[in-house]
Design an enzyme around this catalytic site. Structure first.
Site, short mmCIF file in Angstrom:
data_model
loop_
_atom_site.label_atom_id
_atom_site.label_comp_id
_atom_site.label_asym_id
_atom_site.label_seq_id
_atom_site.Cartn_x
_atom_site.Cartn_y
_atom_site.Cartn_z
N LYS A 45 0.49 -1.81 0.36
CA LYS A 45 0.09 -0.11 0.11
C LYS A 45 0.99 1.14 -0.03
O LYS A 45 0.02 2.52 0.28
CB LYS A 45 -1.34 0.09 0.75
N THR A 49 2.02 -0.16 -6.78
CA THR A 49 0.73 -0.05 -8.68
C THR A 49 1.06 1.34 -9.17
O THR A 49 1.20 1.05 -10.36
CB THR A 49 -0.77 -0.12 -7.91
N HIS A 107 6.59 -7.15 -2.18
CA HIS A 107 6.61 -6.37 -1.27
C HIS A 107 7.86 -7.69 -0.42
O HIS A 107 7.76 -7.31 1.01
CB HIS A 107 5.78 -7.01 -0.38
N SER A 137 -4.39 2.72 4.49
CA SER A 137 -4.68 2.21 3.20
C SER A 137 -4.35 1.08 2.81
O SER A 137 -5.69 -0.11 2.50
CB SER A 137 -3.77 3.17 2.35
N TYR A 193 6.09 8.54 -2.00
CA TYR A 193 4.74 8.03 -2.05
C TYR A 193 4.68 9.98 -1.79
O TYR A 193 3.97 10.23 -2.78
CB TYR A 193 3.87 7.38 -1.04
N VAL A 227 -0.56 9.30 -15.35
CA VAL A 227 -1.20 7.98 -13.95
C VAL A 227 -1.31 9.01 -12.85
O VAL A 227 -0.92 8.87 -12.25
CB VAL A 227 0.53 8.29 -14.30
N ALA A 231 -6.69 9.18 -13.35
CA ALA A 231 -6.84 8.32 -15.13
C ALA A 231 -6.38 7.18 -14.59
O ALA A 231 -7.47 6.21 -15.12
CB ALA A 231 -5.53 8.43 -15.51
N MET A 232 -5.85 6.54 -13.54
CA MET A 232 -5.60 5.20 -12.60
C MET A 232 -6.58 4.71 -12.43
O MET A 232 -7.06 4.04 -12.68
CB MET A 232 -4.09 5.32 -12.06
N LYS A 256 -8.33 6.66 -2.23
CA LYS A 256 -7.94 8.33 -2.13
C LYS A 256 -7.29 8.19 -3.05
O LYS A 256 -6.71 9.62 -3.32
CB LYS A 256 -8.59 8.55 -0.80
N GLY A 257 -5.93 7.71 -2.70
CA GLY A 257 -4.80 8.77 -3.29
C GLY A 257 -4.31 10.39 -2.53
O GLY A 257 -3.85 10.62 -3.66
P1 A3P Z 1 -5.64 4.53 -0.41
O1 A3P Z 1 -5.17 3.09 -0.23
O2 A3P Z 1 -4.58 5.54 0.16
O3 A3P Z 1 -6.53 5.43 -1.37
P2 A3P Z 1 -0.11 -0.34 -3.66
O4 A3P Z 1 -0.45 0.05 -5.07
O5 A3P Z 1 1.15 -0.43 -3.23
O6 A3P Z 1 -1.11 -1.70 -3.63
O7 A3P Z 1 0.00 1.49 -2.89
C1 A3P Z 1 -2.43 1.03 -3.25
C2 A3P Z 1 -2.36 3.12 -2.60
O8 A3P Z 1 -1.96 3.89 -3.51
C3 A3P Z 1 -3.53 3.69 -2.31
O9 A3P Z 1 -3.72 4.57 -1.57
C4 A3P Z 1 -3.68 3.78 -4.21
O10 A3P Z 1 -5.75 4.87 -4.08
C5 A3P Z 1 -2.47 4.31 -3.79
N1 A3P Z 1 -2.85 4.90 -5.57
C6 A3P Z 1 -2.21 4.33 -6.57
N2 A3P Z 1 -2.15 5.09 -7.82
C7 A3P Z 1 -1.76 6.07 -7.81
C8 A3P Z 1 -1.75 7.42 -7.98
N3 A3P Z 1 -1.65 7.79 -9.55
N4 A3P Z 1 -1.70 8.70 -7.16
C9 A3P Z 1 -2.29 8.78 -5.81
N5 A3P Z 1 -2.12 7.27 -4.87
C10 A3P Z 1 -1.77 6.65 -6.19
#
Ligand code: A3P
Length: 293
Positions: A45, A49, A107, A137, A193, A227, A231-232, A256-257
């Protein structure tokens, strides 16, 4: 039909794990890395991704369009230690990747990474996220992902997060272990992040220089735009909507990001306790995190 039962946590070489990530251990341990492999390493988290997708676009964004429209990111970037049975194991997917370089996700805490990555001097991109947002998260991920142990309520989850009783172990050990490795292994880029959220374009450029890519300004701008969170979230190949064990009605993968969402979860008492523990556990490290930007 009865939903599949959630996996139990157990100790694996001193790290909390579930069987999905240890069932294939002999093959993981003996995995043959290549010098041009790029390993994307994170505590769950932390933005895995996101960085996987950025790297995929940097290397293969101009390849056949089907790659971007029909292959979910988790098949383009295999999850090394995974062994989910319904799809090929991570080692099998990685061994069969037709592309070069291979982008591989893990991981694993640093001490469990297959030794061939160090022997081959492969490049590694580590992404870290501040503990509070990372915990929030992870909590929502465990709620909606039936392939994860039962999270309990937020307070229960937070206590076990503090105790390191989460899949892939302690956040503290993970970020500190990788930070220490960075001091002696020069092919490791340690990213945050929070920096990605603050200025994605800057971090894309940073990745390009680490990887020795001469991506054009226009291309970098296009990738930076593609990205962004919204968009994602809309993109079926990056939003995990194709994974059946995840229940988006409980919480979406692209949730939420944000930086600072922890403020809507931590009570004042939880925050005070967490800050105390944090001070103790992080007292011997120089790595610094931002919990707001
Ligand atoms: P949140 O749960 O806080 O929204 P992982 O890919 O390591 O599982 O991480 C997932 C977390 O990264 C999630 O956080 C996800 O929303 C966030 N995330 C993925 N893509 C993102 C982007 N383009 N911008 C901001 N956050 C992103």
């Amino acid at each position: 039909m009865k939903p599949p039962s959630r996996p139990e946590l157990f100790d694996f070489e001193g790290v909390s794990m579930i069987h999905y990530f240890t069932d294939n251990w002999e093959k993981v341990k003996n995995f043959q890395a290549r010098p041009d492999d790029i390993l994307i390493a994170t505590y769950p988290k932390a933005g895995t991704t996101w960085v996987s997708y950025i790297l995929d676009l940097l290397y293969f964004g101009n390849d056949a369009p089907e790659r971007q429209t029909s292959q979910p990111i988790y098949t383009r970037v295999p999850f090394l230690e995974s062994c989910f049975k319904v799809i090929p194991s991570g080692t099998e997917l990685a061994d069969n990747l037709p592309t070069s370089p291979r982008l591989i996700k893990t991981h694993l805490p640093v001490q469990l990474v297959p030794k061939s990555f160090w022997e081959q001097n492969s490049r590694i991109v580590y992404v870290a996220r501040n503990a509070k947002d990372n915990a929030v998260s992870y909590f929502h991920f465990d709620r909606m992902n039936m392939g994860e142990p039962e999270p309990g309520d937020w307070n229960t989850f937070l206590q076990t997060f503090i105790d390191g009783k989460k899949v892939f172990g302690s956040w503290f050990d993970h970020v500190n272990g990788w930070w220490e490795k960075k001091q002696t292994y020069s092919n490791l880029l340690y990213m945050f992040y929070e920096d990605l959220v603050e200025d994605t374009g800057h971090e894309v450029a940073n990745l390009c220089s680490f990887l020795g890519l001469s991506t054009s300004v226009e291309q970098k701008e296009k990738i930076t735009k593609g990205v962004q969170f919204d968009a994602m979230k809309q993109n079926k190949m990056t939003n995990y909507s194709t994974v059946p064990v995840m229940d988006f009605k409980i919480s979406p993968f692209m949730r939420k990001g944000k930086v600072g969402d922890w403020k809507s979860h931590f009570t004042v008492a939880q925050n005070e306790q967490f800050d105390e523990v944090y001070k103790q556990k992080m007292k011997n490290t120089t790595v610094k995190f931002r919990t707001e930007i």
